[in-house]
Write a protein that holds these residues in place. Sequence first.
Motif, PDB file in Angstrom:
ATOM      1  N   ALA A 204    -103.871 -10.099  30.654  1.00 30.83           N
ATOM      2  CA  ALA A 204    -102.743 -10.520  29.820  1.00 30.83           C
ATOM      3  C   ALA A 204    -102.916 -11.968  29.358  1.00 30.83           C
ATOM      4  N   LYS A 205    -103.400 -12.839  30.225  1.00 31.28           N
ATOM      5  CA  LYS A 205    -103.623 -14.224  29.833  1.00 31.28           C
ATOM      6  C   LYS A 205    -104.728 -14.329  28.785  1.00 31.28           C
ATOM      7  N   GLU A 206    -105.788 -13.566  28.961  1.00 32.34           N
ATOM      8  CA  GLU A 206    -106.926 -13.655  28.041  1.00 32.34           C
ATOM      9  C   GLU A 206    -106.640 -13.036  26.674  1.00 32.34           C
ATOM     10  N   TYR A 207    -106.026 -11.842  26.648  1.00 32.09           N
ATOM     11  CA  TYR A 207    -105.864 -11.108  25.395  1.00 32.09           C
ATOM     12  C   TYR A 207    -104.502 -11.298  24.735  1.00 32.09           C
ATOM     13  N   GLN A 208    -103.518 -11.817  25.464  1.00 32.34           N
ATOM     14  CA  GLN A 208    -102.184 -12.052  24.921  1.00 32.34           C
ATOM     15  C   GLN A 208    -101.651 -10.826  24.159  1.00 32.34           C
ATOM     16  N   PRO A 209    -101.495  -9.691  24.843  1.00 32.61           N
ATOM     17  CA  PRO A 209    -101.009  -8.493  24.143  1.00 32.61           C
ATOM     18  C   PRO A 209     -99.584  -8.692  23.617  1.00 32.61           C
ATOM     19  N   ASP A 210     -99.230  -7.888  22.625  1.00 33.81           N
ATOM     20  CA  ASP A 210     -97.889  -7.943  22.051  1.00 33.81           C
ATOM     21  C   ASP A 210     -96.878  -7.237  22.947  1.00 33.81           C
ATOM     22  N   LEU A 211     -97.371  -6.368  23.828  1.00 36.97           N
ATOM     23  CA  LEU A 211     -96.511  -5.566  24.696  1.00 36.97           C
ATOM     24  C   LEU A 211     -97.328  -5.093  25.885  1.00 36.97           C
ATOM     25  N   ILE A 212     -96.666  -4.969  27.033  1.00 36.81           N
ATOM     26  CA  ILE A 212     -97.288  -4.380  28.219  1.00 36.81           C
ATOM     27  C   ILE A 212     -96.432  -3.200  28.651  1.00 36.81           C
ATOM     28  N   LEU A 213     -97.076  -2.030  28.808  1.00 39.41           N
ATOM     29  CA  LEU A 213     -96.433  -0.842  29.373  1.00 39.41           C
ATOM     30  C   LEU A 213     -96.963  -0.708  30.790  1.00 39.41           C
ATOM     31  N   MET A 214     -96.072  -0.721  31.789  1.00 36.38           N
ATOM     32  CA  MET A 214     -96.544  -0.756  33.163  1.00 36.38           C
ATOM     33  C   MET A 214     -95.839   0.233  34.066  1.00 36.38           C
ATOM     34  N   ASP A 215     -96.659   1.001  34.767  1.00 31.81           N
ATOM     35  CA  ASP A 215     -96.154   1.868  35.822  1.00 31.81           C
ATOM     36  C   ASP A 215     -95.669   0.964  36.965  1.00 31.81           C
TER      37      ASP A 215
END
Length: 150
Positions: free
Chosen positions: A58-69
């Motif tokens: 997440a720090k490296e790619y800076q996604p717009d959204l995270i979907l997490m189980d």
Amino acid sequence: MDLARSFISEEKKPNYPQPLVLAVEDNDDNLMLISYTLESLGCKLICQTDSSSTLLIAKEYQPDLILMDILLPGLSGIDVVHYLKNEPLTCKIPVIAVTALASPEERERILMAGFDDYISKPYMIEDLEALICKVLGKKLNPEFCFDLQQ
């Protein structure tokens, strides 16, 4: 002349960048369903089957959204969201819990832990699409979310 009009109309279309979504899910079938849903919305996807490097990715790619189980090998989704929300580089990334924990008490506990939204398994693809469209909003090409709004 028609070719010229066609070219001009293509030139005027806005170019929407593909939003990047990080999906953290340990079940292959669920991950495939998420992948299909995100692809249908025009998103790029990073998949993880465990939570061990979610913060680093997440720090490296800076996604717009995270979907997490929530129930993951190693760190739980609740532990991971705690780290994400306390890290300056990732604290603003919206995180949606995608979990089998469906009781009202569990939902409240998950949202209180720092998740921005919640969907319980099993879910309808349309419900996941609508939630993603709600969270990503203007980052998505409106053509992908048009049918969901009708």
